[in-house]
Write a protein that holds these residues in place. Structure first.
Motif, PDB file in Angstrom:
ATOM      1  N   GLU A   1      39.868  50.344  50.145  1.00 26.22           N
ATOM      2  CA  GLU A   1      40.354  49.402  51.156  1.00 26.22           C
ATOM      3  C   GLU A   1      41.088  48.237  50.499  1.00 26.22           C
ATOM      4  N   ALA A   2      40.565  47.762  49.373  1.00 30.46           N
ATOM      5  CA  ALA A   2      41.212  46.659  48.650  1.00 30.46           C
ATOM      6  C   ALA A   2      42.593  47.080  48.159  1.00 30.46           C
TER       7      ALA A   2
ATOM      8  N   MET B   1      34.159  45.071  51.223  1.00 33.08           N
ATOM      9  CA  MET B   1      35.351  45.887  51.219  1.00 33.08           C
ATOM     10  C   MET B   1      35.267  46.888  50.074  1.00 33.08           C
TER      11      MET B   1
ATOM     12  N   LEU C   1      40.918  38.369  47.536  1.00 31.06           N
ATOM     13  CA  LEU C   1      40.516  39.710  47.127  1.00 31.06           C
ATOM     14  C   LEU C   1      40.501  39.817  45.604  1.00 31.06           C
TER      15      LEU C   1
END
Length: 149
Positions: A5-6, A1, A96
């Motif tokens: 996007e994170a 990612m 994440l």
């Protein structure tokens, strides 16, 4: 990612959080960790704006919540307090934030993020939730490497 996007995933998740303050803290943490790549700064100091907000909310929360869903407490997988309307779960955000971090640091950061993510959804006692966020951030900051022999 990717970094963008994170950050976008955290933003999308936070848009539906009942606590605007917790959403801002989560987004600010995403900026520090993913964009500025200053995880070490976040995890080693109580001088940051993020920590100051957490500490202030733990002392005297600015928001109050009245809703507590008793039926949701019995749900083991995918409880509503961790899931937003877009289908993003808190576990996705936690993973994440903790990607690339190991041991106690990952646990403490992940648990702080968990409490932020569900703030105002599980209990009416928002101050207690903020105190838990602060407690785990303090653990993150004070962490000493453990040596097992």
């Amino acid at each position: 990612m990717t970094v963008s996007e994170a950050v976008e995933l955290v933003k999308k998740y936070s848009e539906e959080m009942p606590s605007a303050v917790a959403a801002k803290v989560l987004n600010d943490m995403a900026q520090v960790v993913f964009v500025k790549k200053e995880y070490e700064k976040l995890s080693t100091t109580r001088d940051s704006e993020i920590y100051s907000v957490i500490a202030a909310e733990a002392e005297s929360p600015t928001e109050k919540f009245e809703v507590e869903d008793e039926a949701d407490k019995a749900v083991t997988n995918h409880p509503k307090r961790y899931l937003n309307k877009s289908g993003i779960e808190a576990i996705d955000i936690i993973e994440l934030f903790t990607s690339g971090i190991i041991g106690g640091q990952a646990f403490n950061l992940g648990t702080a993020v968990k409490y932020l993510a569900r703030l105002g959804k599980k209990t009416k006692n928002v101050q207690e939730e903020w105190k838990k966020v602060k407690w785990y951030m303090d653990r993150l900051i004070d962490a000493k490497p453990v040596s097992i022999q």
